[in-house]
Design an enzyme around this catalytic site. Structure first.
Site, PDB file in Angstrom:
ATOM      1  N   ASP A 106      17.475   9.074  -8.614  1.00 49.75           N
ATOM      2  CA  ASP A 106      18.933   9.279  -8.658  1.00 49.75           C
ATOM      3  C   ASP A 106      19.594   9.090  -7.295  1.00 49.75           C
ATOM      4  O   ASP A 106      20.678   9.647  -7.044  1.00 49.75           O
ATOM      5  CB  ASP A 106      19.267  10.676  -9.191  1.00 49.75           C
ATOM      6  CG  ASP A 106      18.856  10.874 -10.637  1.00 49.75           C
ATOM      7  OD1 ASP A 106      18.679   9.863 -11.345  1.00 49.75           O
ATOM      8  OD2 ASP A 106      18.693  12.039 -11.046  1.00 49.75           O
ATOM      9  N   HIS A 109       0.821  -1.213   0.000  1.00 51.15           N
ATOM     10  CA  HIS A 109       0.000   0.000   0.000  1.00 51.15           C
ATOM     11  C   HIS A 109       0.854   1.262   0.000  1.00 51.15           C
ATOM     12  O   HIS A 109       0.340   2.372  -0.036  1.00 51.15           O
ATOM     13  CB  HIS A 109      -0.915  -0.019   1.230  1.00 51.15           C
ATOM     14  CG  HIS A 109      -2.005   0.997   1.208  1.00 51.15           C
ATOM     15  ND1 HIS A 109      -1.958   2.157   1.962  1.00 51.15           N
ATOM     16  CD2 HIS A 109      -3.176   1.042   0.524  1.00 51.15           C
ATOM     17  CE1 HIS A 109      -3.058   2.862   1.747  1.00 51.15           C
ATOM     18  NE2 HIS A 109      -3.813   2.216   0.883  1.00 51.15           N
ATOM     19  N   LYS A 132      -2.935  11.297   4.906  1.00 47.87           N
ATOM     20  CA  LYS A 132      -2.498  10.337   5.921  1.00 47.87           C
ATOM     21  C   LYS A 132      -1.336  10.964   6.695  1.00 47.87           C
ATOM     22  O   LYS A 132      -0.194  10.532   6.573  1.00 47.87           O
ATOM     23  CB  LYS A 132      -2.083   9.020   5.261  1.00 47.87           C
ATOM     24  CG  LYS A 132      -3.194   8.434   4.370  1.00 47.87           C
ATOM     25  CD  LYS A 132      -2.718   7.262   3.570  1.00 47.87           C
ATOM     26  CE  LYS A 132      -3.694   6.915   2.463  1.00 47.87           C
ATOM     27  NZ  LYS A 132      -5.086   6.783   2.871  1.00 47.87           N
ATOM     28  N   HIS A 150      -7.897  12.013   1.043  1.00 54.51           N
ATOM     29  CA  HIS A 150      -7.100  10.788   1.147  1.00 54.51           C
ATOM     30  C   HIS A 150      -5.845  10.991   2.000  1.00 54.51           C
ATOM     31  O   HIS A 150      -4.962  10.134   2.027  1.00 54.51           O
ATOM     32  CB  HIS A 150      -6.720  10.340  -0.278  1.00 54.51           C
ATOM     33  CG  HIS A 150      -6.242   8.940  -0.391  1.00 54.51           C
ATOM     34  ND1 HIS A 150      -5.009   8.620  -0.924  1.00 54.51           N
ATOM     35  CD2 HIS A 150      -6.819   7.753  -0.062  1.00 54.51           C
ATOM     36  CE1 HIS A 150      -4.851   7.314  -0.928  1.00 54.51           C
ATOM     37  NE2 HIS A 150      -5.930   6.761  -0.407  1.00 54.51           N
ATOM     38  N   ASP A 205       2.961  19.499  18.327  1.00 56.36           N
ATOM     39  CA  ASP A 205       3.790  20.668  18.613  1.00 56.36           C
ATOM     40  C   ASP A 205       5.270  20.356  18.463  1.00 56.36           C
ATOM     41  O   ASP A 205       6.107  21.265  18.525  1.00 56.36           O
ATOM     42  CB  ASP A 205       3.504  21.180  20.028  1.00 56.36           C
ATOM     43  CG  ASP A 205       3.587  20.082  21.072  1.00 56.36           C
ATOM     44  OD1 ASP A 205       4.520  20.111  21.887  1.00 56.36           O
ATOM     45  OD2 ASP A 205       2.708  19.197  21.081  1.00 56.36           O
ATOM     46  N   LYS A 223       3.535   4.322  -1.063  1.00 56.03           N
ATOM     47  CA  LYS A 223       3.536   5.224  -2.218  1.00 56.03           C
ATOM     48  C   LYS A 223       4.749   6.153  -2.111  1.00 56.03           C
ATOM     49  O   LYS A 223       4.684   7.174  -1.426  1.00 56.03           O
ATOM     50  CB  LYS A 223       2.245   6.057  -2.251  1.00 56.03           C
ATOM     51  CG  LYS A 223       0.965   5.231  -2.075  1.00 56.03           C
ATOM     52  CD  LYS A 223      -0.023   5.954  -1.211  1.00 56.03           C
ATOM     53  CE  LYS A 223      -1.092   5.084  -0.605  1.00 56.03           C
ATOM     54  NZ  LYS A 223      -1.636   4.009  -1.368  1.00 56.03           N
TER      55      LYS A 223
END
Length: 493
Positions: A209, A202, A419, A417, A424, A204
């Site tokens: 480089d 899941h 996440k 979407h 602080d 992403k």
């Protein structure tokens, strides 16, 4: 009268018997000696055989141990002058007030790192749907995704290698982009997470480089650029962090081989010295920062890597004033388990922060037609802690992305979407929804940044992320949870 002492001479047969006894005694001693020597020789031979077997069967065992120790004792300082850019996708039709902060787009960020790539791009992805054909739509807003795919297809002729680690596609339609990339020279490996951990890939992120990278909520999907609200970070000129993220990619890559199994432990070259206890000391935007990358699930984490769940709970426990959370799904359950399982790990830490330390907790949770009804029951439980008499500082709101009649027809779109979490003290940008399955058996990753040492700086990453959260929290798209008579009234189109 003096007594006479008689000396009897030894008889010949007595003398022979004495010699015989002495001879037998020597033979017994010799046999004992030879037996002891034989036992010692056997033991030495066995030890030698065991050592030889270890060297033959595990030639890198001692080297691995020494290498692991070397990796973990590595200097945690990085001399790179890294540039951090907070990036977002704002769905078409979602408009903020004129004075609101709008960050650079994820689309532009991806285009930048693709066009400037010199040697390699590695992408860890859930699925690929970058064209209208993938979603069987005729949406003009798919244009940005189609441009991204075209740029990736052209990498080979520019001399830039492309590697893609992807979850097994759930339909032939989801395979079209991958097939096109393979036809144009990309190396693709399907990571069979369902078989390995009973989960999915899941995560992403991109590594470019070995120097730049992107990480965040956006999938390789045109809707993630124009029809879904997303948030991520692109970090430039930061080889230390990029190479550490690449270790997570390499773990996926090796698991994409045929008949792959999970190693235990992971070889030393996957280990990291950077974690919640010893974060990397690096400059981000000319500001002293403590940074590390976390990963889930635990079987995919090599030595030194902080597990993603431990990272989240540690950040909550570390907060002194506030914890702001913006995620699509929040549930103290394992959503996809059979039988059903309660999973209160994060929930308990939030309640403890509110009750024991009087920390202000805010949850901004997405509400759309695919939301699970059970999620709102648990959110009501958290929201119930807040009252005029209890003085517990916890609030829950839901975020609804508006949709026109045409936009309502786009599948799996029009949702927040995000996440991420900001306190602080810390900024956390992840790739996982917040329910048990995503931390127990599903592959995800996150970037954790602490710039508390530079509290006087007006533009810390925590402050940037806090500004985004407060913009959304105070917007017209954010609805107070306690005022909803039914979540269906607002979430189901």
């Amino acid at each position: 009268m003096s007594s006479k002492v008689e000396y009897k001479p030894i008889q010949p047969h007595e003398e022979a018997e004495n010699h015989f006894l002495q001879h037998e005694l020597h033979k017994v001693k010799a046999r004992k000696y030879y037996r002891c020597a034989l036992v010692v020789a056997i033991i030495i031979t066995l030890v030698f055989c065991i050592l030889a077997s270890q060297l033959l069967l595990f030639p890198f065992l001692s080297i691995t141990s020494q290498t692991t120790e070397t990796v973990l004792n590595k200097d945690i300082r990085c001399d790179d002058q890294c540039r951090f850019v907070l990036v977002e996708s704002i769905p078409e039709g979602l408009v903020y007030d004129a004075n609101s902060t709008i960050n650079p787009s994820i689309f532009q960020s991806w285009m930048n790192i693709i066009t400037n790539a010199k040697s390699s791009i590695d992408i860890a992805s859930f699925y690929w749907s970058l064209t209208n054909e993938d979603t069987q739509t005729k949406e003009p807003s798919a244009h940005q995704g189609e441009l991204i795919l075209q740029e990736l297809l052209n990498l080979k002729q520019r001399g830039v290698s492309l590697r893609v680690a992807v979850n097994p596609p759930d339909s032939p339609i989801r395979s079209k982009d991958i097939s096109a990339l393979k036809d144009r020279g990309a190396d693709v490996r399907v990571v069979d997470m369902p078989k390995l951990t009973d989960g999915i890939l899941h995560t992403k992120f991109w590594v470019v480089d070995n120097e730049h990278f992107y990480i965040g909520s956006a999938n390789m999907d045109w809707r993630s650029l124009t029809q879904v609200k997303e948030l991520g970070a692109t970090i430039y000129n930061c080889s230390c962090l990029a190479q550490d993220l690449k270790k997570i990619f390499e773990a996926y890559w090796i698991l994409g081989l045929p008949n792959a199994t999970l190693p235990s432990p992971w070889p030393a070259n996957y280990s990291t010295p950077y974690n919640k206890d010893t974060p990397m000391q690096v400059m981000l935007n000319s500001t002293a920062s403590q940074v590390y990358l976390s990963s889930s699930p635990p079987p995919l984490s090599a030595t030194g890597r902080t597990d993603d769940l431990q990272s989240i709970m540690n950040i909550i426990d570390d907060a002194k004033k506030f914890v702001y959370i913006s995620v699509m799904d929040y549930s103290p359950t394992e959503e996809f388990s059979h039988p059903r399982r309660y999973w209160p790990e994060i929930d308990n830490h939030l309640r403890k922060a509110v009750y024991e330390r009087n920390v202000n907790v805010r949850l901004l949770i997405s509400c759309w037609k695919n939301s699970r009804p059970s999620m709102f029951t648990f959110l009501r439980s958290l929201a119930a802690l807040h009252s005029n008499t209890s003085h517990y500082n916890i609030e829950v709101k839901i975020f609804v992305v508006p949709a026109t009649e045409a936009q309502k027809k786009i599948p799996y779109a029009r949702v927040n979407h995000n996440k991420y979490m900001v306190t602080d003290r810390v900024a956390y940008i992840g790739t996982s929804n917040w329910s048990g399955d995503y931390f127990i058996n599903t592959a995800g990753s996150a970037l954790v940044v602490n710039q508390t040492q530079s509290a006087g700086t007006s533009d810390t990453i925590q402050m940037q992320l806090q500004t985004v959260f407060e913009r959304d929290w105070n917007s017209n798209y954010s609805l107070t949870f306690n005022t909803l008579s039914s979540w269906k009234e607002k979430c189901i189109f």
